[in-house]
Write a protein that holds these residues in place. Structure first.
Motif, short mmCIF file in Angstrom:
data_model
loop_
_atom_site.label_atom_id
_atom_site.label_comp_id
_atom_site.label_asym_id
_atom_site.label_seq_id
_atom_site.Cartn_x
_atom_site.Cartn_y
_atom_site.Cartn_z
N ALA A 106 -5.30 0.37 -3.83
CA ALA A 106 -4.85 0.65 -2.46
C ALA A 106 -5.77 0.04 -1.42
O ALA A 106 -5.33 -0.36 -0.33
CB ALA A 106 -4.73 2.17 -2.25
N ALA A 107 -7.06 -0.05 -1.74
CA ALA A 107 -8.04 -0.56 -0.77
C ALA A 107 -7.85 -2.04 -0.47
O ALA A 107 -8.25 -2.51 0.61
CB ALA A 107 -9.45 -0.32 -1.29
N GLY A 129 0.43 8.04 -5.55
CA GLY A 129 -0.52 9.11 -5.28
C GLY A 129 0.16 10.45 -5.11
O GLY A 129 -0.37 11.48 -5.55
N ASP A 143 -0.46 13.85 -7.13
CA ASP A 143 -0.77 15.12 -6.45
C ASP A 143 0.04 16.27 -7.04
O ASP A 143 -0.45 17.40 -7.14
CB ASP A 143 -0.46 15.02 -4.96
CG ASP A 143 -1.41 14.10 -4.21
OD1 ASP A 143 -2.51 13.81 -4.74
OD2 ASP A 143 -1.05 13.67 -3.10
N LEU A 181 -5.95 3.63 -8.82
CA LEU A 181 -5.05 3.59 -7.68
C LEU A 181 -5.82 3.42 -6.37
O LEU A 181 -5.42 2.64 -5.49
CB LEU A 181 -4.21 4.87 -7.64
CG LEU A 181 -3.10 4.95 -6.61
CD1 LEU A 181 -2.07 3.85 -6.83
CD2 LEU A 181 -2.42 6.32 -6.67
N ASP A 182 -6.93 4.13 -6.25
CA ASP A 182 -7.75 3.99 -5.04
C ASP A 182 -8.29 2.57 -4.90
O ASP A 182 -8.33 2.02 -3.78
CB ASP A 182 -8.91 4.99 -5.08
CG ASP A 182 -8.46 6.43 -4.91
OD1 ASP A 182 -7.31 6.64 -4.47
OD2 ASP A 182 -9.25 7.34 -5.25
N ALA A 183 -8.71 1.98 -6.01
CA ALA A 183 -9.23 0.61 -5.97
C ALA A 183 -8.14 -0.37 -5.56
O ALA A 183 -8.39 -1.31 -4.78
CB ALA A 183 -9.81 0.24 -7.33
N ALA A 235 1.32 2.54 -3.39
CA ALA A 235 0.20 3.37 -3.82
C ALA A 235 0.32 4.79 -3.28
O ALA A 235 -0.04 5.76 -3.97
CB ALA A 235 -1.12 2.73 -3.37
N SER A 277 0.83 -1.21 0.00
CA SER A 277 0.00 0.00 0.00
C SER A 277 0.86 1.26 0.00
O SER A 277 0.40 2.33 -0.41
CB SER A 277 -0.95 0.00 1.20
OG SER A 277 -0.23 -0.10 2.42
N ARG A 318 -6.14 7.81 -10.93
CA ARG A 318 -6.45 7.98 -9.51
C ARG A 318 -7.53 6.99 -9.06
O ARG A 318 -7.42 6.39 -7.99
CB ARG A 318 -6.93 9.41 -9.26
CG ARG A 318 -7.36 9.69 -7.83
CD ARG A 318 -6.19 9.79 -6.90
NE ARG A 318 -5.45 11.02 -7.11
CZ ARG A 318 -4.40 11.39 -6.38
NH1 ARG A 318 -3.97 10.60 -5.40
NH2 ARG A 318 -3.77 12.52 -6.62
N ALA A 319 -8.55 6.80 -9.87
CA ALA A 319 -9.61 5.86 -9.52
C ALA A 319 -9.06 4.44 -9.44
O ALA A 319 -9.40 3.67 -8.52
CB ALA A 319 -10.74 5.95 -10.53
#
Length: 491
Positions: A246-247, A79, A83, A242-244, A75, A72, A239-240
């Protein structure tokens, strides 16, 4: 250029006995105070910003020894790049050497989005270069903090900053004067300054008196501005994704199991037991390291049965640093293909593990079935392995490509010429021997005397030729997504 240096920790920013990371703000200020003028002289016209906004923990300095980095945390690094993407032209990430090769393999997959054929939907367009040091950049004495004259840190930092000027749109590792593709790098020494090597791909660039481009072919980057991360929609897509990832990525449990020389009557049941124990403990994937080109002793079928019954992806790599895993020519490994295990080709075991972990994490959100996942694990997504299902250059006599999603091949026989086959059945035979190559946006068969024996219809500029088994065809894809794919074989 506007270059951002992101500090994650590692030896390069450590001081004291035992070594411990400096606080990021203190490290940034020390670089400015002790190296600012030297870096400005080495990088005329460039603006270097030492970022200290990335934190892995609210405790202590917030940076980590790379030994302690989790998936994680990859990620989090990706991220932070997103940013700051609009504000900088390139990124240098300071990183510990212990797991730099893992991060180098993971970041390309986290900073690009690809479709089921491995074609980019959102694409990194700026350099992201990892570097570090075998010895700390600074040394603390009773008189204060000084540059460590014995360290390789200054040369690596300066070299990485200079390498960003090549503007290669990919993740790389700079160490000991060499710029290596991140997903091909492998840590090879704990004592030499040449801590990393790239056994399957030559350097992207090499330093000396100046920095010179190396023999390795650079990644192409975005085929259209709309696909580049400079574009807000493309960056939002990454980003979407990456969020998926990282979870769920820390829930991935990839068991890496080596074959060892032993009496097969004892070794194979033990390996089968290790596989069974890993699966019973919740392993979400297996990475087996075989001998040579991936050979593993079957030992009476115990390992074969364990792999056949596995309900998770199984990758077969080699403990050898060079070469590749693929055909399983020897009897000691010929049974492996029947189990459904996937050969890693010329991927390093490090890259294979990172790829399996990330694609596994994506398989749920993307709705991939096992066949799609297996094909993506085989395909070259960000240059981590040779692209065996597409024409990256001319297909010369004696060469072949094969589909990633099934038993389809395009072989260029030296006597009869290219032929397309599925399961051994020939669906298309060229009119004669020659070389298949792209010319004027067409696929052309060029005879030994230079004449043209066959030509396909015209495709989009920069079309990518990909061989598939479902459907069985060689198709030309528009990498910019402006035109529909064109089927050229069978015809």
């Amino acid at each position: 250029m506007r270059i951002c240096v992101i500090n994650t920790g590692g030896t390069i920013c450590c001081t004291g006995t035992p070594l411990a990371p400096m606080a990021p703000q203190q490290f940034a200020q020390s670089v400015t105070d002790l190296l600012g003028d030297a870096l400005a002289a080495a990088l005329p016209g460039d603006r270097v910003h030492i970022d200290h906004g990335l934190r892995f923990s609210d405790e202590g300095p917030g940076v980590l020894d790379s030994t302690d980095l989790r998936p994680s945390d990859w990620a989090l690094m990706a991220g932070r790049v997103l940013d700051l993407y609009d504000d900088h032209d390139a990124f240098v990430i300071l990183h510990g050497t212990d797991t730099m090769d893992y991060t180098g393999a993971a970041l390309p997959l986290l900073l690009n989005v690809f479709d089921d054929l491995g074609l980019p939907c959102a694409c990194l367009s700026k350099p992201v270069i990892l570097t570090g040091a075998q010895l700390p950049l600074f040394v603390r004495t009773p008189q204060g903090l000084f540059l460590n004259a014995a360290s390789d840190g200054l040369a690596n930092l300066t070299g990485a900053l200079q390498a960003t000027r090549l503007r290669l749109p990919e993740v790389a590792v700079f160490f000991d004067g060499k710029l290596l593709r991140g997903s091909r790098a492998l840590k090879v020494s704990t004592t030499r300054f040449a801590a990393f090597d790239s056994p399957h791909l030559p350097p992207l660039a090499e330093g000396g008196i100046g920095l010179h481009s190396g023999p390795a072919q650079r990644l192409p980057g975005p085929a259209d501005p709309a696909l580049a991360l400079d574009a807000a929609p493309a960056r939002a897509l990454v980003r979407a994704q990456l969020d998926a990832i990282a979870a769920v990525i820390d829930d991935q449990r990839i068991a890496q199991i080596p074959a060892i020389p032993a009496d097969h009557r004892a070794c194979a049941p033990l390996m089968a037991q290790m596989i069974g124990t890993a699966l019973a403990s919740g392993a979400t994937g297996l990475l087996l390291e075989g001998f040579g080109e991936g050979n593993i002793p079957a030992g009476g079928g115990a390992v074969q049965a364990a792999l056949t019954d596995a309900q998770v992806p199984v990758l077969i790599a080699s403990r050898a640093i060079g070469g590749q895993v693929g055909a399983f020519h020897y009897a000691a490994g010929a049974w492996i293909a029947a189990t459904g295990a996937i050969a890693t080709g010329d991927m390093t075991p490090v890259a294979a593990l990172a790829k399996l972990m990330i694609l596994n994490a994506l398989s749920g959100p993307r709705g991939w079935d096992r066949r799609v996942l297996a094909a993506l694990l085989t395909r070259s997504l960000t240059g981590e392995c040779a692209a065996t299902d597409r024409l990256d250059g001319p297909l010369r006599p004696g060469q072949a490509i094969r589909a990633a999603d099934g038993d389809a091949r395009l072989d260029n026989d030296p006597d009869s010429g290219p032929r397309f086959s599925v399961g051994g059945q020939i669906l298309w035979q060229a009119p004669g021997p020659g070389t298949l190559a792209m010319r004027d946006n067409r696929l052309v068969l060029i005879a030994p005397d230079g004449g043209v024996l066959w030509t396909s219809p015209a495709a989009a500029p920069g079309a990518v030729a990909i061989l598939t088994a479902h459907p069985p065809a060689l198709r030309l894809f528009d990498a910019a997504r402006l035109q529909a794919p064109l089927t050229v074989l069978p015809c």
